[in-house]
Design a protein around this motif. Structure first.
Motif, PDB file in Angstrom:
ATOM      1  N   VAL A  90     -10.448  -5.404 -24.170  1.00 43.14           N
ATOM      2  CA  VAL A  90      -9.526  -4.275 -24.090  1.00 43.14           C
ATOM      3  C   VAL A  90     -10.196  -3.095 -24.781  1.00 43.14           C
ATOM      4  O   VAL A  90     -10.638  -3.202 -25.931  1.00 43.14           O
ATOM      5  N   VAL A  91     -10.272  -1.968 -24.063  1.00 42.61           N
ATOM      6  CA  VAL A  91     -10.958  -0.779 -24.559  1.00 42.61           C
ATOM      7  C   VAL A  91      -9.913   0.317 -24.756  1.00 42.61           C
ATOM      8  O   VAL A  91      -9.138   0.615 -23.838  1.00 42.61           O
ATOM      9  N   VAL A  92      -9.900   0.914 -25.931  1.00 44.92           N
ATOM     10  CA  VAL A  92      -8.819   1.836 -26.285  1.00 44.92           C
ATOM     11  C   VAL A  92      -9.357   3.147 -26.847  1.00 44.92           C
ATOM     12  O   VAL A  92     -10.265   3.158 -27.681  1.00 44.92           O
ATOM     13  N   ASP A  93      -8.762   4.230 -26.388  1.00 48.05           N
ATOM     14  CA  ASP A  93      -8.924   5.533 -27.020  1.00 48.05           C
ATOM     15  C   ASP A  93      -7.548   5.912 -27.555  1.00 48.05           C
ATOM     16  O   ASP A  93      -6.652   6.281 -26.789  1.00 48.05           O
ATOM     17  N   PRO A  94      -7.340   5.819 -28.864  1.00 50.15           N
ATOM     18  CA  PRO A  94      -5.996   6.017 -29.407  1.00 50.15           C
ATOM     19  C   PRO A  94      -5.463   7.427 -29.199  1.00 50.15           C
ATOM     20  O   PRO A  94      -4.267   7.621 -28.989  1.00 50.15           O
ATOM     21  N   ILE A  95      -6.338   8.420 -29.293  1.00 53.70           N
ATOM     22  CA  ILE A  95      -5.990   9.786 -28.902  1.00 53.70           C
ATOM     23  C   ILE A  95      -7.180  10.370 -28.169  1.00 53.70           C
ATOM     24  O   ILE A  95      -8.216  10.663 -28.775  1.00 53.70           O
ATOM     25  N   ASP A  96      -7.042  10.512 -26.875  1.00 54.96           N
ATOM     26  CA  ASP A  96      -8.063  11.219 -26.101  1.00 54.96           C
ATOM     27  C   ASP A  96      -7.678  12.695 -26.100  1.00 54.96           C
ATOM     28  O   ASP A  96      -6.558  13.053 -25.746  1.00 54.96           O
ATOM     29  N   GLY A  97      -8.612  13.525 -26.499  1.00 55.65           N
ATOM     30  CA  GLY A  97      -8.297  14.931 -26.690  1.00 55.65           C
ATOM     31  C   GLY A  97      -7.967  15.233 -28.141  1.00 55.65           C
ATOM     32  O   GLY A  97      -7.104  16.066 -28.435  1.00 55.65           O
ATOM     33  N   THR A  98      -8.668  14.575 -29.064  1.00 52.88           N
ATOM     34  CA  THR A  98      -8.393  14.764 -30.491  1.00 52.88           C
ATOM     35  C   THR A  98      -8.565  16.221 -30.916  1.00 52.88           C
ATOM     36  O   THR A  98      -7.800  16.728 -31.744  1.00 52.88           O
ATOM     37  N   PHE A  99      -9.545  16.908 -30.346  1.00 56.96           N
ATOM     38  CA  PHE A  99      -9.752  18.320 -30.681  1.00 56.96           C
ATOM     39  C   PHE A  99      -8.491  19.123 -30.357  1.00 56.96           C
ATOM     40  O   PHE A  99      -8.035  19.948 -31.159  1.00 56.96           O
ATOM     41  N   ASN A 100      -7.910  18.865 -29.187  1.00 56.27           N
ATOM     42  CA  ASN A 100      -6.675  19.548 -28.797  1.00 56.27           C
ATOM     43  C   ASN A 100      -5.529  19.167 -29.731  1.00 56.27           C
ATOM     44  O   ASN A 100      -4.755  20.015 -30.168  1.00 56.27           O
ATOM     45  N   PHE A 101      -5.408  17.865 -29.998  1.00 52.09           N
ATOM     46  CA  PHE A 101      -4.347  17.368 -30.875  1.00 52.09           C
ATOM     47  C   PHE A 101      -4.414  18.035 -32.238  1.00 52.09           C
ATOM     48  O   PHE A 101      -3.393  18.495 -32.778  1.00 52.09           O
ATOM     49  N   ALA A 102      -5.615  18.095 -32.798  1.00 50.42           N
ATOM     50  CA  ALA A 102      -5.776  18.672 -34.134  1.00 50.42           C
ATOM     51  C   ALA A 102      -5.471  20.166 -34.141  1.00 50.42           C
ATOM     52  O   ALA A 102      -5.049  20.717 -35.163  1.00 50.42           O
ATOM     53  N   ALA A 103      -5.670  20.814 -33.002  1.00 49.67           N
ATOM     54  CA  ALA A 103      -5.398  22.250 -32.890  1.00 49.67           C
ATOM     55  C   ALA A 103      -3.940  22.536 -32.542  1.00 49.67           C
ATOM     56  O   ALA A 103      -3.549  23.704 -32.412  1.00 49.67           O
ATOM     57  N   GLY A 104      -3.140  21.486 -32.366  1.00 48.27           N
ATOM     58  CA  GLY A 104      -1.741  21.684 -32.021  1.00 48.27           C
ATOM     59  C   GLY A 104      -1.502  21.944 -30.558  1.00 48.27           C
ATOM     60  O   GLY A 104      -0.416  22.392 -30.166  1.00 48.27           O
ATOM     61  N   LEU A 105      -2.479  21.651 -29.721  1.00 42.35           N
ATOM     62  CA  LEU A 105      -2.350  21.858 -28.276  1.00 42.35           C
ATOM     63  C   LEU A 105      -1.803  20.578 -27.645  1.00 42.35           C
ATOM     64  O   LEU A 105      -2.394  19.510 -27.816  1.00 42.35           O
ATOM     65  N   PRO A 106      -0.694  20.633 -26.918  1.00 39.29           N
ATOM     66  CA  PRO A 106      -0.072  19.406 -26.388  1.00 39.29           C
ATOM     67  C   PRO A 106      -0.761  18.878 -25.135  1.00 39.29           C
ATOM     68  O   PRO A 106      -0.129  18.637 -24.111  1.00 39.29           O
ATOM     69  N   LEU A 107      -2.060  18.701 -25.241  1.00 40.39           N
ATOM     70  CA  LEU A 107      -2.859  18.216 -24.116  1.00 40.39           C
ATOM     71  C   LEU A 107      -3.752  17.087 -24.628  1.00 40.39           C
ATOM     72  O   LEU A 107      -4.915  17.282 -24.953  1.00 40.39           O
ATOM     73  N   TYR A 108      -3.163  15.918 -24.736  1.00 41.43           N
ATOM     74  CA  TYR A 108      -3.867  14.744 -25.231  1.00 41.43           C
ATOM     75  C   TYR A 108      -3.179  13.516 -24.661  1.00 41.43           C
ATOM     76  O   TYR A 108      -2.079  13.606 -24.095  1.00 41.43           O
ATOM     77  N   GLY A 109      -3.819  12.361 -24.763  1.00 39.74           N
ATOM     78  CA  GLY A 109      -3.235  11.151 -24.214  1.00 39.74           C
ATOM     79  C   GLY A 109      -3.750   9.917 -24.916  1.00 39.74           C
ATOM     80  O   GLY A 109      -4.670   9.986 -25.753  1.00 39.74           O
ATOM     81  N   VAL A 110      -3.161   8.778 -24.590  1.00 42.42           N
ATOM     82  CA  VAL A 110      -3.581   7.481 -25.110  1.00 42.42           C
ATOM     83  C   VAL A 110      -4.102   6.674 -23.927  1.00 42.42           C
ATOM     84  O   VAL A 110      -3.413   6.560 -22.903  1.00 42.42           O
ATOM     85  N   MET A 111      -5.311   6.140 -24.047  1.00 39.96           N
ATOM     86  CA  MET A 111      -5.951   5.472 -22.915  1.00 39.96           C
ATOM     87  C   MET A 111      -6.304   4.029 -23.266  1.00 39.96           C
ATOM     88  O   MET A 111      -6.771   3.739 -24.372  1.00 39.96           O
ATOM     89  N   LEU A 112      -6.099   3.151 -22.300  1.00 41.30           N
ATOM     90  CA  LEU A 112      -6.432   1.736 -22.470  1.00 41.30           C
ATOM     91  C   LEU A 112      -6.961   1.200 -21.150  1.00 41.30           C
ATOM     92  O   LEU A 112      -6.431   1.529 -20.082  1.00 41.30           O
ATOM     93  N   SER A 113      -7.978   0.372 -21.226  1.00 42.09           N
ATOM     94  CA  SER A 113      -8.491  -0.300 -20.025  1.00 42.09           C
ATOM     95  C   SER A 113      -8.751  -1.767 -20.345  1.00 42.09           C
ATOM     96  O   SER A 113      -9.015  -2.132 -21.494  1.00 42.09           O
ATOM     97  N   VAL A 114      -8.657  -2.583 -19.311  1.00 44.00           N
ATOM     98  CA  VAL A 114      -8.917  -4.012 -19.432  1.00 44.00           C
ATOM     99  C   VAL A 114     -10.158  -4.326 -18.606  1.00 44.00           C
ATOM    100  O   VAL A 114     -10.235  -3.974 -17.420  1.00 44.00           O
ATOM    101  N   VAL A 115     -11.106  -4.989 -19.239  1.00 43.12           N
ATOM    102  CA  VAL A 115     -12.362  -5.370 -18.584  1.00 43.12           C
ATOM    103  C   VAL A 115     -12.448  -6.891 -18.531  1.00 43.12           C
ATOM    104  O   VAL A 115     -12.262  -7.556 -19.556  1.00 43.12           O
ATOM    105  N   SER A 116     -12.697  -7.420 -17.352  1.00 47.84           N
ATOM    106  CA  SER A 116     -12.834  -8.860 -17.163  1.00 47.84           C
ATOM    107  C   SER A 116     -14.206  -9.159 -16.572  1.00 47.84           C
ATOM    108  O   SER A 116     -14.519  -8.710 -15.474  1.00 47.84           O
ATOM    109  N   LYS A 117     -15.040  -9.854 -17.343  1.00 47.23           N
ATOM    110  CA  LYS A 117     -16.384 -10.255 -16.899  1.00 47.23           C
ATOM    111  C   LYS A 117     -17.169  -9.077 -16.329  1.00 47.23           C
ATOM    112  O   LYS A 117     -17.748  -9.134 -15.250  1.00 47.23           O
TER     113      LYS A 117
END
Length: 273
Positions: A90-117
């Motif tokens: 399981v691959v996770v980006d807890p906050i994608d768009g951290t630069f935006n988040f830190a600047a107070g810009l509401p343009l960020y997301g949480v990303m997760l992917s599942v990799v099998s073999k």
């Protein structure tokens, strides 16, 4: 393919946002934002706290999976090498768009992917501000799942002629003359931009609002979910040399377009790397 409880994963991302991300949005204290590799590469207390919560949840939902989070890899780069050989990850980006988040810009997301073999088999992109999910499972299409429970299938927009194409072009990781060449070539399309947030870039691509996306730096937490999502929405995706993009790839670039013909035209006339 691994049996995936996609609803449980979606709920986990929402929980991380409610408990650890949203309370800190526009409310970061002194010392809560730190530089990683350069001034535009940041980490916040929200990133780290959200990743800890998601990791604990994954240990319950998918106990056999190797957990690979962006912040965990920042602390232990060798962890990234486990992705190619893992039976399940399981691959996770807890906050994608951290630069935006830190600047107070509401343009960020949480990303997760599942990799099998060595293959991406599922992905989620959650928008805490809109409280909705873009969800994909291999072979089942890409779906926008709204807060009210309704679902909408996502489909790529057909490509117009090159001069009318609109897309994402992140040129920040090209150097010198190559960057100048690509920027000059981008005059061939109608419009290009970068939101500094792959989560939202992939969402608007898969919803048909833009025609292409190009990235040079390939970290798995940024691109695995979105690439599978775009392919399930009908796109053609490949690295610059035409080879498939795989979870263990961190170089070689990535170009996504509505079909192979538009991919080739963009590759030959614009992204001549």
């Amino acid at each position: 393919m691994a049996d995936i409880d996609i609803a449980a994963l979606a709920n986990l991302l929402q929980e991380a946002a409610i408990k650890e991300i949203l309370p800190r949005f526009r409310n970061l204290g002194e010392g809560d934002v730190r530089m990683k590799t350069e001034a535009i590469d940041l980490v916040t207390e929200a990133d780290e706290a959200a990743e800890r919560l998601i990791r604990a949840g994954i240990e319950q939902i998918m106990p056999d999976a190797v957990f690979i989070g962006e912040e965990a890899v920042a602390a232990d780069p060798d962890l990234l090498g486990k992705l190619g050989d893992a039976d399940l990850a399981v691959v996770v980006d807890p906050i994608d768009g951290t630069f935006n988040f830190a600047a107070g810009l509401p343009l960020y997301g949480v990303m997760l992917s599942v990799v099998s073999k060595g293959e991406t088999v599922a992905g989620l992109i959650y928008d805490p501000m809109g409280n909705d999910w873009a969800i994909v499972e291999k072979g089942s299409g890409s779906w926008l799942c709204k807060a009210d429970g309704t679902q909408e299938k996502m489909e790529m927009r057909p490509a117009p002629e090159l001069s009318q194409m609109i897309g994402i072009a992140n040129v920040g990781f090209f150097e010198g003359e190559l960057r100048r060449t690509i920027l000059l070539n981008l005059a061939e399309v109608r419009l290009f931009t970068s939101y500094r947030c792959a989560a939202h870039e992939y969402r608007i691509l898969c919803q048909g609002h833009i025609h292409f996306a190009m990235y040079n730096k390939l970290m798995p937490w940024d691109h695995l979910a979105g690439t599978l999502m775009s392919q399930e929405a009908g796109a053609y995706a490949a690295r610059f040399d035409g080879s498939p993009y795989l979870p263990h790839h961190t170089s070689g670039g990535l170009l996504i377009a509505p079909d192979i013909d538009s991919w080739r035209e963009l590759r030959e006339k614009v992204f001549t790397v």
